[in-house]
Write a protein that holds these residues in place. Structure first.
Motif, mmCIF file in Angstrom:
data_model
loop_
_atom_site.group_PDB
_atom_site.id
_atom_site.type_symbol
_atom_site.label_atom_id
_atom_site.label_comp_id
_atom_site.label_asym_id
_atom_site.label_seq_id
_atom_site.Cartn_x
_atom_site.Cartn_y
_atom_site.Cartn_z
ATOM 1 N N LEU A 188 -18.407 -86.852 -7.880
ATOM 2 C CA LEU A 188 -17.930 -88.199 -7.567
ATOM 3 C C LEU A 188 -19.078 -89.160 -7.267
ATOM 4 O O LEU A 188 -19.092 -90.297 -7.737
ATOM 5 N N VAL A 189 -20.044 -88.685 -6.488
ATOM 6 C CA VAL A 189 -21.202 -89.528 -6.153
ATOM 7 C C VAL A 189 -22.018 -89.831 -7.406
ATOM 8 O O VAL A 189 -22.453 -90.971 -7.631
ATOM 9 N N LEU A 190 -22.207 -88.817 -8.244
ATOM 10 C CA LEU A 190 -22.977 -89.012 -9.471
ATOM 11 C C LEU A 190 -22.275 -90.016 -10.398
ATOM 12 O O LEU A 190 -22.916 -90.927 -10.935
ATOM 13 N N LEU A 191 -20.968 -89.845 -10.571
ATOM 14 C CA LEU A 191 -20.215 -90.757 -11.435
ATOM 15 C C LEU A 191 -20.235 -92.181 -10.886
ATOM 16 O O LEU A 191 -20.440 -93.146 -11.639
ATOM 17 N N SER A 192 -20.029 -92.312 -9.576
ATOM 18 C CA SER A 192 -20.061 -93.639 -8.959
ATOM 19 C C SER A 192 -21.428 -94.280 -9.111
ATOM 20 O O SER A 192 -21.540 -95.478 -9.417
ATOM 21 N N LEU B 231 -22.078 -97.764 -11.093
ATOM 22 C CA LEU B 231 -22.662 -98.899 -10.372
ATOM 23 C C LEU B 231 -24.020 -99.276 -10.947
ATOM 24 O O LEU B 231 -24.361 -100.462 -11.051
ATOM 25 N N GLY B 232 -24.805 -98.262 -11.340
ATOM 26 C CA GLY B 232 -26.114 -98.524 -11.942
ATOM 27 C C GLY B 232 -25.982 -99.267 -13.258
ATOM 28 O O GLY B 232 -26.717 -100.235 -13.515
ATOM 29 N N LEU B 233 -25.043 -98.820 -14.084
ATOM 30 C CA LEU B 233 -24.837 -99.482 -15.372
ATOM 31 C C LEU B 233 -24.382 -100.920 -15.191
ATOM 32 O O LEU B 233 -24.850 -101.832 -15.888
ATOM 33 N N TYR C 116 -32.324 -95.485 -10.636
ATOM 34 C CA TYR C 116 -32.353 -94.046 -10.889
ATOM 35 C C TYR C 116 -32.941 -93.294 -9.694
ATOM 36 O O TYR C 116 -32.421 -92.257 -9.272
ATOM 37 N N SER C 117 -34.041 -93.834 -9.153
ATOM 38 C CA SER C 117 -34.702 -93.161 -8.027
ATOM 39 C C SER C 117 -33.802 -93.134 -6.796
ATOM 40 O O SER C 117 -33.621 -92.080 -6.158
ATOM 41 N N ILE C 118 -33.235 -94.297 -6.471
ATOM 42 C CA ILE C 118 -32.351 -94.375 -5.302
ATOM 43 C C ILE C 118 -31.120 -93.507 -5.513
ATOM 44 O O ILE C 118 -30.644 -92.828 -4.595
ATOM 45 N N GLY C 119 -30.590 -93.513 -6.737
ATOM 46 C CA GLY C 119 -29.410 -92.706 -7.039
ATOM 47 C C GLY C 119 -29.658 -91.223 -6.848
ATOM 48 O O GLY C 119 -28.810 -90.504 -6.297
ATOM 49 N N LEU C 120 -30.826 -90.748 -7.285
ATOM 50 C CA LEU C 120 -31.161 -89.328 -7.120
ATOM 51 C C LEU C 120 -31.306 -88.968 -5.647
ATOM 52 O O LEU C 120 -30.881 -87.886 -5.216
#
Length: 364
Positions: free
Chosen positions: A27-31, A35-37, A301-305
């Protein structure tokens, strides 16, 4: 063999802990991806809108400069044509030409002058005489209209120049002839060389037929390049040719479009030159302006990881805490089912949730 052993052989065991980690991590990865896109798309749109406005302003500024340049030439010729020595038919032709020769020496932007009466006999300051009755610029002048040509090889001189021509009027406002001058055919290109809004940006000018009449590459001008015609035979020029066709035929005086040329996506703006109906084009690769978007993408990408890693750790720790009492109940029930359990054993009551209720009911 126990029922669980038989069941577990047919079904792969996946712990609640693993399921929780996979579920919340997914769920976190998909969100994060969504949001990133969205952030990248919105940032790209904002950047390109700003670039579009800037391109249009550059094209309009350049068109204004060319307009001013053309008007100044017409005004210069008009000033000469108002001189009695030029328009008065009683003044000998040689005296007129000598006067114009002096003007050429004082005005370096003009290559040559010529003068003609209504009979179409054209006299150049070089001493050449021609019959110009079949020329478009003679017909325009006789109708009382100003004329300026695109850069081309002149029939009279054989040189690559721009011809400018105005009608001459006598005191009664009657057309009595024409005054013409020529300027360097590459002179327009000096106004587009310095138009830079990015490292790879370019500016050029098209005439009403789509012929390049000003470009930082003089060969395009001298060869009279027309990408609209080239695009009909060579797919490489099809994208830019279609854009130029839109720009020339557009009912609007300016606008922005995209085109693909030699493997590069470009954003381009055009603006019309009012005095000539020529079109100024300013374009640049889209990639020149997306550096900030690329940087934003890296940050996302960095913040998401990092967020994903933190969430997975927290979910993992939470899952361990949730699964531990369930595992304890499962182990006791397993021992009882195998005849090794202590029916007097009591499970610790921790928390206030369904697992605590399960332990409480077992203790009863």
């Amino acid at each position: 063999m126990s029922d669980w052993t038989t069941y577990s052989k047919n079904k792969k065991f996946i712990s609640i802990r693993t399921k929780l980690v996979l579920l919340f991590g997914g769920l976190v990865l998909l969100s994060g991806i969504l949001l990133g896109l969205i952030a990248i798309v919105l940032a790209k749109k904002a950047v390109l809108e700003k670039v579009s406005d800037h391109l249009v302003e550059k094209a309009k500024d350049t068109a204004t400069v060319i307009d001013t340049r053309v008007d100044s030439i017409f005004q210069f010729l008009d000033g000469l044509a108002r001189s009695p020595i030029v328009y008065d038919v009683s003044v000998p032709m040689e005296q007129k030409l000598e006067y114009l020769r002096k003007e050429v020496k004082q005005n370096k932007r003009v290559a040559s002058f010529g003068i003609s009466g209504t009979d179409g006999n054209y006299y150049s300051i070089t001493g050449r005489q021609d019959d110009i009755r079949d020329r478009e610029w003679f017909a325009d002048a006789m109708r009382g209209e100003d004329y300026i040509s695109s850069p081309h090889v002149l029939v009279i001189t054989g040189e690559f120049q721009i011809r400018v021509c105005i009608p001459m009027f006598d005191d009664s406002k009657r057309v009595v002839g024409l005054l013409s001058c020529t300027v360097d055919g590459l002179s327009l290109s000096q106004y587009v060389k310095d138009v830079k809004i990015s490292r790879n940006a370019s500016c050029y000018i098209l005439d009403t037929e789509g012929v390049t009449i000003a470009d930082e590459d003089s060969k395009w001008v001298e060869d009279q390049m027309n990408t609209m015609e080239l695009g009909k035979k060579d797919a490489t020029y099809r994208g830019i040719g279609e854009f130029e066709r839109l720009a020339i035929s557009s009912e609007k005086d300016d606008g922005v479009h995209y085109f693909h040329f030699k493997g590069v996506d470009n954003i381009a703006a055009f603006s019309r030159i009012y005095s000539t109906d020529w079109v100024v084009v300013v374009y640049a690769p889209v990639s020149d302006f997306l550096g900030s978007v690329a940087t934003l993408r890296k940050y996302i990408y960095s913040i998401g990881l990092i967020v994903l890693a933190v969430v997975l750790i927290l979910v993992y720790l939470l899952a361990i805490k949730m699964v531990k009492p369930v595992s304890r109940v499962a182990q006791v029930l397993k021992d009882i089912s195998q005849g090794e359990g202590d029916l007097t054993v009591r499970l610790p009551l921790e928390g206030k949730d369904e697992v605590t209720q399960l332990s409480m009911y077992f203790n009863e």
